[in-house]
Design an enzyme around this catalytic site. Structure first.
Site, short mmCIF file in Angstrom:
data_model
loop_
_atom_site.label_atom_id
_atom_site.label_comp_id
_atom_site.label_asym_id
_atom_site.label_seq_id
_atom_site.Cartn_x
_atom_site.Cartn_y
_atom_site.Cartn_z
N GLY A 60 5.82 61.47 -86.64
CA GLY A 60 5.86 60.96 -85.27
C GLY A 60 4.55 60.26 -84.94
O GLY A 60 3.48 60.73 -85.34
N GLY A 81 -56.32 50.29 -38.30
CA GLY A 81 -55.25 50.88 -39.10
C GLY A 81 -55.78 51.75 -40.22
O GLY A 81 -56.81 51.45 -40.83
N GLU A 82 -55.09 52.85 -40.47
CA GLU A 82 -55.51 53.78 -41.52
C GLU A 82 -54.61 53.74 -42.75
O GLU A 82 -54.97 54.17 -43.82
CB GLU A 82 -55.52 55.23 -40.96
CG GLU A 82 -56.66 55.51 -40.01
CD GLU A 82 -56.59 54.63 -38.76
OE1 GLU A 82 -57.55 53.87 -38.53
OE2 GLU A 82 -55.58 54.67 -38.04
N GLY A 83 -53.38 53.24 -42.58
CA GLY A 83 -52.49 53.10 -43.74
C GLY A 83 -51.69 54.34 -44.06
O GLY A 83 -51.51 54.66 -45.24
N LYS A 84 -51.19 55.04 -43.04
CA LYS A 84 -50.38 56.24 -43.31
C LYS A 84 -49.08 55.88 -44.03
O LYS A 84 -48.70 56.55 -45.00
CB LYS A 84 -50.04 56.98 -42.01
CG LYS A 84 -51.20 57.64 -41.32
CD LYS A 84 -50.74 58.63 -40.25
CE LYS A 84 -49.73 58.07 -39.29
NZ LYS A 84 -50.26 56.95 -38.48
N SER A 130 9.84 56.83 -88.09
CA SER A 130 11.26 56.55 -88.37
C SER A 130 11.45 55.54 -89.49
O SER A 130 12.52 55.47 -90.10
CB SER A 130 11.94 56.05 -87.10
OG SER A 130 11.29 54.87 -86.62
N GLN A 162 2.06 62.81 -63.41
CA GLN A 162 3.24 63.40 -64.03
C GLN A 162 4.20 62.29 -64.44
O GLN A 162 4.62 61.47 -63.63
CB GLN A 162 3.94 64.35 -63.05
CG GLN A 162 5.12 65.09 -63.64
CD GLN A 162 4.71 66.09 -64.71
OE1 GLN A 162 3.70 66.78 -64.57
NE2 GLN A 162 5.48 66.18 -65.78
N ASP A 176 -5.36 64.81 -69.06
CA ASP A 176 -4.25 64.62 -69.99
C ASP A 176 -4.70 63.90 -71.25
O ASP A 176 -4.00 63.90 -72.26
CB ASP A 176 -3.12 63.82 -69.32
CG ASP A 176 -1.97 64.70 -68.86
OD1 ASP A 176 -1.83 65.81 -69.39
OD2 ASP A 176 -1.21 64.27 -67.98
N SER A 189 3.79 58.89 -81.62
CA SER A 189 3.69 58.62 -80.18
C SER A 189 2.23 58.70 -79.73
O SER A 189 1.40 59.36 -80.35
CB SER A 189 4.51 59.64 -79.39
OG SER A 189 3.88 60.91 -79.43
N LYS A 213 2.32 74.44 -64.21
CA LYS A 213 0.90 74.07 -64.22
C LYS A 213 0.16 74.66 -63.02
O LYS A 213 -0.96 75.16 -63.15
CB LYS A 213 0.76 72.54 -64.24
CG LYS A 213 1.27 71.90 -65.53
CD LYS A 213 1.41 70.38 -65.39
CE LYS A 213 2.03 69.78 -66.65
NZ LYS A 213 2.32 68.34 -66.52
#
Length: 920
Positions: free
Chosen positions: A171, A382-385, A196, A99, A124, A173, A55
């Site tokens: 099978g 205050g301007e409010g940025k 089986s 693995q 996988d 599996s 791999k």
């Protein structure tokens, strides 16, 4: 006629060649990107080692960065799960294989271990989630198991159509049989699965147009079982005795190949059939995982949800609004804007830090548009940025559907408990939760406090020890015997090199070299470094230290500053990387020696420790606005004695995240003459970033104050002169200006229209009325549209001055062009500092003017546009690590005091709900 052989070797070689080309195309788009694969092995089984080597070899051929992660046989299940979790969180890994079998002496739940793999990395295809999606037919949203997928590829290569055929899988599996059934079924075959316990197995097999066998029994399926012309795929790998082979055995499949090839139309050999395809499809899944990662993490490709505001009238208090909105979980916000899980450190549910590793991941991506919000000369009204900054990003994001980030400063905690303040915005344009924003946040300011005061302690301790010890005793303690020998630390080697002493053995220094190395010989009256505290405490403005008898009479006058005034805060704001911060911290000059030499933190030996204290603070803090747009809150340097802007790092990361069509909006402290000027001349100079738009915030009431009073429209027109001057200042840098008129309910339409018309006549790209405080982003849509248009207009950004000019000339350019001064006057101490800093090699640093923010001039009482004044510079100080000189114009406290009635009278904690009450 014998069957045609389906060679897995040939098909897998073609698949690998295709994958190699796809990886090359990915790397062409992003040279820093490679698909990543981790193979996790427990134990040391020979067969597992063989498969893993195959791999890794295949991955290397294709261009996949594969890592073999080995754990010993003694590994516990928890250790395995922890390693899987680490890989799941690693954004550079796109595939993880566990693995099997897990070769451990400890009990392992294989199902639990395989299901711990993140489905998006389960190349996988073994997790229950991927198996479930396959069973449901969601083939485009899962990883297909490698062996069944390889079988499908081989079947397709025969040219036989699967749709409508009778398929039999022998099978059941989980790895081969069950997923093979699902793949054939969703390819429209009629599928029978045998095992089986199946009665009349040969009869069932004889009906198959397509036969896939993976039962694990050597040569069980005979040729006379097989329908004439059928496609036969043999997944079996079995060993049978064969004395003709050196090993005494040979590999066979589950099908009797010799008899079957006489009946089948197509058949896979063993070996050389399905086996090579399994590895090839594993590589294909890894490349697919990398592609999906790239597709889902394209810079600027956001999948963001916005929060709808429930606007109330009258507008409630800021804290009521903040609490009425439930913020998104911050990990959700991070994902929405393209941050990876391993790039984010969560600090609770509403704030997180962002790792600087993102800069490397996104370095090849184009930046978005860069906008700075500033204002007219501030007034007490205050301007409010801050509110405009947040309102603008809410408009651009939640309403105009553009990717947008706000980048703002972290406010000092001192004013929070003193005079009501903060920088979270206000009304329906806020950063939330505002309690978190305005209090500890993630502890950055506390880290700066600790680092700053460590330097202060080191300075006074060093002066004390030099005053009380001989050269030899001092040297022996600085370079102690450890393990029978003396050894310099790396930081001490740096000092030796600075002194021109090219020696590394402490025992070889001459007496003269010992003295030069051991004695910094700081002048106590020339110590410029102060202690700091993030609390408003006026009685620390001037103190005497060293009064304990243990200090043996070595007292000196000192002071405390508020933490945000620390040079370390400015360093944090201006740094561009961890290495750059380490160097800036080392360059900080803290004192001058008695011979006039600058003493740095590197000389003190403390700079490495400072970097350790600041290692988390350097990471920007992620928060959000009321409407669910992202915000970086990072750094908060003073806007007068420092440059008053949030961090370069936050801006740079945000500009990559928003993508080329997105916007990053940041705010500069105080008015355009201070914060914006420093943003351009200092921050942009160090960042290399070029702004696209300036947003200048103005209000009717503030402009009236600049005009001389609050009431008459004539005073408003006069006050607009200040706005015109600030527009002129912005245009000096070659950047288009959009004026945001922050409207209040007391403003008249005529007043708002007057400001807009004056602004446009003064050269503003546009001027628009905003009502984001009352309406959130909806009230700033027109502003957002104007900013968007302005960002597409020509920009010719340039600095105001060349840093190589003499210090006085740089100060004069700022005073004359930005403030409108006639000239500057350097008072004696300032003149002395000009000569000192020029001599010490600091004359080429940019200038950070420290003056009142309440006037364009140095006199806070002069409103509007003062003229006919000379700026007096009383002193100049150096922040060498941060990278600027700051001339002092007038006096200003560097630690505020508490008023008669501080805000803490109203602040309390509800012990039942743990809610903070009385904060704003």
């Amino acid at each position: 006629m014998p069957a045609q052989i389906i060679s897995g070797k040939e098909v897998s070689a073609q698949v690998r060649a295709r994958l190699k080309k796809e990886v090359e195309e990915m790397k062409a788009q992003d040279p820093n990107f490679s698909p990543g694969l981790v193979i996790l092995q427990v134990g040391d089984r020979d067969d597992s080692n063989l498969y893993i080597s195959m791999k890794i070899k295949a991955a290397a051929e294709i261009g996949i960065n594969a890592t073999h992660m080995r754990l010993p046989k003694t590994a516990t299940e928890n250790e395995v799960l922890e390693r899987i979790r680490e890989v799941n969180e690693n954004s550079s890994i796109h595939g993880l294989i566990v693995q099997l079998p897990l070769d451990s002496v400890n009990k392992m739940d294989t199902e639990k271990v395989t299901n711990a793999v993140a489905p998006e990395k389960d190349v996988d295809g073994l997790t229950s989630i991927n198996a479930g999606k396959l069973a449901r037919g969601d083939l485009g949203d899962c990883f297909l198991p490698c062996t069944p997928n390889g079988c499908m590829e081989l079947i397709k290569r025969t040219g036989v159509s699967i749709a409508g055929k009778k398929a039999v899988v022998v099978g059941r599996s989980k790895i081969v049989g069950a997923p093979m059934h699902d793949l054939l079924l969703w390819s429209h075959a009629t599928v029978t699965i045998c095992h089986s316990r199946t009665a009349n197995l040969s009869e069932e097999v004889s009906k198959a147009d397509i036969l896939v066998v993976g039962i694990g029994k050597a040569e069980m399926v005979k040729g006379d079982w097989i329908k004439k012309g059928a496609v036969v795929i043999d997944c079996g790998i079995n060993h049978v005795p064969d004395e003709s082979k050196p090993s005494g055995k040979r590999v066979v499949g589950d099908v009797d190949y010799t008899s079957a090839k006489e009946q089948a139309g197509f058949i896979t050999p063993v070996p050389g059939g399905v086996g090579p395809m399994t590895v090839a499809m594993l590589m294909a899944n890894t490349v697919l995982g990398a592609k999906r990662f790239l597709d889902s993490h394209q810079p600027g490709k956001w999948s963001i949800s916005y929060t709808e505001l429930n606007l109330q009238k009258p507008v409630p208090s800021d804290i009521v609004i903040s609490r009425s909105c439930v913020p998104k979980p911050i990990d959700c916000m991070a994902r929405e804007v393209g941050l990876l899980s391993d790039e984010v450190e969560l600090y609770g549910k509403t704030k997180a830090k962002v790792q600087l590793s993102i800069m490397k991941r996104l370095q090849a991506q184009p930046d978005g548009k860069y906008v700075v919000v500033t204002g007219i000369t501030p007034t007490p009204l205050g301007e409010g940025k801050s509110t405009t900054t947040i309102g603008l990003v809410q408009a651009l994001g939640a309403h105009l559907k553009l990717n947008v980030f706000a980048c703002v400063r972290q406010p000092s905690q001192g004013p929070t408990f003193g005079i009501k303040g903060g920088a979270a915005g206000g009304g329906y344009s806020q950063v939330i939760p505002m309690e978190e924003f305005n209090l500890h946040l993630t502890g950055d300011i506390h880290a700066i406090t600790a680092a700053n005061n460590l330097v202060a302690a080191a300075i006074d301790a060093r002066i004390f020890h030099e005053n009380t010890q001989t050269d030899k005793a001092l040297y022996n303690r600085l370079v102690p015997i450890n393990g029978g020998q003396r050894q310099f630390s790396p930081i001490q080697i740096n000092r030796l090199k600075k002194l021109g002493i090219e020696k590394t053995d402490p025992n070889t220094l001459t007496d003269e070299e010992v003295t030069r190395f051991a004695r910094l010989d700081m002048n106590p009256e020339a110590v410029t470094w102060q202690r700091v505290l993030d609390t408003n405490d006026r009685f620390l403005r001037k103190i005497t230290i060293g009064q304990s008898p243990t200090e043996k009479g070595f007292t000196r006058e000192a002071q405390f500053d508020i933490t945000v005034a620390s040079e370390i805060m400015a360093v944090l704001a201006l740094t561009s990387s961890l290495a750059d911060m380490r160097q800036r911290l080392a360059n900080m000059v803290v004192a001058t020696s008695k011979s006039g030499q600058p003493i740095t933190t590197e000389d003190l030996g403390v700079s490495g420790a400072l970097a350790v204290l600041m290692r988390d603070a350097i990471k920007p803090n992620l928060m959000q606005t009321l409407e669910g747009t992202p915000v970086f809150v990072h750094a908060g340097p003073f806007a007068n004695i420092a440059h008053g802007n949030s961090s370069i790092l936050a801006d740079k990361i945000a500009l990559k995240l928003v993508g080329p069509e997105g916007f990053v909006v940041t705010e500069a402290g105080f008015g355009a003459d201070i914060g914006m000027e420093k943003f351009f001349n200092i921050k942009c100079r160090y960042s290399g970033l070029r702004p696209h738009v300036v947003v200048l915030v103005a209000t009717v009431r503030a402009l009236k104050m600049h005009g001389g009073g609050p009431k008459h429209v004539i005073l408003l027109f006069t006050g607009c002169g200040n706005m015109k001057k600030q527009i002129e200042n912005a245009r000096l840098f070659g950047v288009p200006v959009v004026v945001a008129v922050n409207a209040f309910k007391t403003d008249t339409q005529a007043e708002l229209e007057l400001i807009c018309s004056v602004a446009k006549a003064a050269g503003a790209f546009d001027a628009v009325r905003c009502s984001h405080w009352a309406e959130g982003g909806a009230g700033a849509v027109a502003l957002g549209q104007a900013v968007q248009r302005a960002s597409e207009s020509p920009s010719d950004f340039k600095f105001l001055y060349d840093v190589e000019l003499p210090i006085a000339d740089k100060i004069r350019i700022i005073a004359q062009k930005i403030y409108g001064a006639d000239d500057i006057e350097l008072l004696p101490e300032a003149q002395r500092k000009v000569e000192l800093y020029t001599k010490q090699g600091f004359g080429n640093l940019p200038i950070c003017m420290a003056k009142t923010h309440l006037s364009l001039s140095h006199d806070a009482d002069k409103k509007g546009v003062p003229t006919g004044f000379v700026v007096p510079v009383r002193d100049i100080k150096a922040s060498v690590g941060a990278g600027f000189l700051f001339p002092l114009v007038g006096t200003m406290p560097t630690i505020p005091g508490l008023p008669t009635r501080p805000c803490f009278y109203d602040i309390d904690l509800d012990p039942e709900t743990e809610q903070v009450n009385g904060l704003f």
